[in-house]
Design a protein around this motif. Sequence first.
Motif, mmCIF file in Angstrom:
data_model
loop_
_atom_site.group_PDB
_atom_site.id
_atom_site.type_symbol
_atom_site.label_atom_id
_atom_site.label_comp_id
_atom_site.label_asym_id
_atom_site.label_seq_id
_atom_site.Cartn_x
_atom_site.Cartn_y
_atom_site.Cartn_z
ATOM 1 N N GLU A 6 0.738 -1.068 0.103
ATOM 2 C CA GLU A 6 0.206 0.074 -0.067
ATOM 3 C C GLU A 6 0.789 1.241 -0.001
ATOM 4 O O GLU A 6 2.103 1.126 0.471
ATOM 5 N N SER A 7 0.219 2.355 -0.453
ATOM 6 C CA SER A 7 1.003 3.523 -0.318
ATOM 7 C C SER A 7 -0.230 4.720 -0.351
ATOM 8 O O SER A 7 -1.373 4.705 -0.845
ATOM 9 N N GLY A 8 0.259 5.819 0.067
ATOM 10 C CA GLY A 8 -0.624 7.112 -0.112
ATOM 11 C C GLY A 8 -1.203 7.631 1.295
ATOM 12 O O GLY A 8 -2.045 8.387 1.183
ATOM 13 N N GLY A 16 -10.119 17.589 3.652
ATOM 14 C CA GLY A 16 -9.077 17.283 2.669
ATOM 15 C C GLY A 16 -9.320 15.877 1.973
ATOM 16 O O GLY A 16 -10.263 15.111 2.340
ATOM 17 N N SER A 17 -8.297 15.444 1.087
ATOM 18 C CA SER A 17 -8.406 14.331 0.242
ATOM 19 C C SER A 17 -7.030 13.619 0.445
ATOM 20 O O SER A 17 -6.151 14.185 0.526
ATOM 21 N N LEU A 18 -7.339 12.382 0.248
ATOM 22 C CA LEU A 18 -6.162 11.579 0.056
ATOM 23 C C LEU A 18 -6.373 10.149 -1.048
ATOM 24 O O LEU A 18 -7.753 9.934 -0.909
ATOM 25 N N ARG A 19 -5.272 9.816 -1.584
ATOM 26 C CA ARG A 19 -5.578 8.430 -2.428
ATOM 27 C C ARG A 19 -4.761 7.370 -2.188
ATOM 28 O O ARG A 19 -3.468 7.600 -2.237
ATOM 29 N N LEU A 20 -5.117 6.295 -1.588
ATOM 30 C CA LEU A 20 -4.438 5.264 -1.515
ATOM 31 C C LEU A 20 -4.408 4.319 -2.576
ATOM 32 O O LEU A 20 -5.378 4.091 -3.302
ATOM 33 N N SER A 21 -3.258 3.612 -2.741
ATOM 34 C CA SER A 21 -2.958 2.732 -3.718
ATOM 35 C C SER A 21 -2.635 1.218 -3.163
ATOM 36 O O SER A 21 -1.842 1.377 -2.154
ATOM 37 N N CYS A 22 -2.909 0.351 -3.909
ATOM 38 C CA CYS A 22 -2.437 -1.179 -3.341
ATOM 39 C C CYS A 22 -2.065 -2.063 -4.427
ATOM 40 O O CYS A 22 -3.033 -2.186 -5.625
ATOM 41 N N VAL A 23 -0.915 -2.272 -4.645
ATOM 42 C CA VAL A 23 -0.223 -3.221 -5.864
ATOM 43 C C VAL A 23 -0.021 -4.528 -5.172
ATOM 44 O O VAL A 23 0.506 -4.760 -4.306
ATOM 45 N N ALA A 24 -0.713 -5.585 -6.072
ATOM 46 C CA ALA A 24 -0.329 -7.040 -6.092
ATOM 47 C C ALA A 24 0.844 -7.480 -6.632
ATOM 48 O O ALA A 24 0.829 -7.250 -7.951
ATOM 49 N N SER A 25 1.905 -7.912 -6.179
ATOM 50 C CA SER A 25 3.189 -8.280 -6.981
ATOM 51 C C SER A 25 3.516 -9.658 -6.651
ATOM 52 O O SER A 25 3.116 -10.256 -5.717
ATOM 53 N N GLY A 26 3.873 -10.216 -7.817
ATOM 54 C CA GLY A 26 4.196 -11.743 -7.755
ATOM 55 C C GLY A 26 4.162 -12.223 -9.236
ATOM 56 O O GLY A 26 4.021 -11.602 -10.085
ATOM 57 N N SER A 27 3.759 -13.484 -9.249
ATOM 58 C CA SER A 27 3.332 -14.158 -10.606
ATOM 59 C C SER A 27 2.569 -15.410 -10.249
ATOM 60 O O SER A 27 2.546 -16.115 -9.283
ATOM 61 N N LYS A 75 -3.066 -3.575 -14.074
ATOM 62 C CA LYS A 75 -1.745 -3.219 -13.181
ATOM 63 C C LYS A 75 -1.850 -3.947 -11.915
ATOM 64 O O LYS A 75 -0.979 -3.702 -10.827
ATOM 65 N N ASN A 76 -2.973 -4.771 -11.606
ATOM 66 C CA ASN A 76 -3.234 -5.509 -10.281
ATOM 67 C C ASN A 76 -3.123 -4.451 -9.186
ATOM 68 O O ASN A 76 -2.579 -4.718 -8.231
ATOM 69 N N THR A 77 -3.955 -3.389 -9.396
ATOM 70 C CA THR A 77 -3.736 -2.310 -8.385
ATOM 71 C C THR A 77 -5.334 -2.041 -7.938
ATOM 72 O O THR A 77 -6.105 -1.840 -8.924
ATOM 73 N N VAL A 78 -5.495 -1.504 -6.951
ATOM 74 C CA VAL A 78 -6.872 -1.037 -6.186
ATOM 75 C C VAL A 78 -6.341 0.164 -5.587
ATOM 76 O O VAL A 78 -5.627 0.359 -4.819
ATOM 77 N N TYR A 79 -7.390 1.111 -5.748
ATOM 78 C CA TYR A 79 -7.303 2.562 -5.435
ATOM 79 C C TYR A 79 -8.478 2.836 -4.309
ATOM 80 O O TYR A 79 -9.475 2.257 -4.635
ATOM 81 N N GLN A 110 0.536 -4.184 4.403
ATOM 82 C CA GLN A 110 0.893 -4.150 5.852
ATOM 83 C C GLN A 110 0.200 -3.159 6.510
ATOM 84 O O GLN A 110 0.449 -2.865 7.802
ATOM 85 N N GLY A 111 -0.579 -2.211 5.686
ATOM 86 C CA GLY A 111 -1.150 -1.122 6.263
ATOM 87 C C GLY A 111 -0.664 0.225 5.989
ATOM 88 O O GLY A 111 0.656 0.540 6.007
ATOM 89 N N THR A 112 -1.381 1.184 6.002
ATOM 90 C CA THR A 112 -1.092 2.732 6.052
ATOM 91 C C THR A 112 -1.704 3.424 6.796
ATOM 92 O O THR A 112 -2.783 3.345 6.753
ATOM 93 N N GLN A 113 -1.217 4.618 7.348
ATOM 94 C CA GLN A 113 -1.824 5.173 8.351
ATOM 95 C C GLN A 113 -2.385 6.343 7.853
ATOM 96 O O GLN A 113 -1.645 7.089 6.870
ATOM 97 N N VAL A 114 -3.653 6.787 8.068
ATOM 98 C CA VAL A 114 -4.407 8.005 7.866
ATOM 99 C C VAL A 114 -4.803 8.777 8.901
ATOM 100 O O VAL A 114 -5.574 8.117 9.966
ATOM 101 N N THR A 115 -4.527 10.025 8.867
ATOM 102 C CA THR A 115 -4.725 10.677 10.123
ATOM 103 C C THR A 115 -5.335 12.068 9.662
ATOM 104 O O THR A 115 -4.595 12.763 8.888
#
Length: 118
Positions: A6-8, A16-27, A75-79, A110-115
């Motif tokens: 995850e990121s963002g 305000g606004s935030l955009r979270l992204s999550c990429v699944a990696s592997g094969s 992109k195996n990504t969820v936003y 792993q989780g991402t903090q939003v405050t």
Amino acid sequence: QVQLVESGGGLVQAGGSLRLSCVASGSGFSINAMGWYRQAPGKQRELVASISSGGNIDYVDSVKDRFTISRDNAKNTVYLQMNSLKPEDTAVYYCNALITIWRQQNYWGQGTQVTVSS
């Protein structure tokens, strides 16, 4: 091996606004449903939004009309686009995905903090 990254996350003022992204990696995997959960201190983890492989979407009532979930299958990504943020949105946000390799399994980021400050 599949990983969700995850990121963002971050600190933002109320409204305000935030955009979270999550990429699944592997094969060698396919992704079914994807979603975002959150857990605030002292509270249980709750489902915030989910999106199926077919594009069906659900939101918890408290974020309807403020949050938007989307996915890019190529992109195996969820936003998670989060607008009009409120202090009660403060939590650790976790990406979740149902992924099939040899069998379907539940994967977590792993989780991402939003405050959100008032």
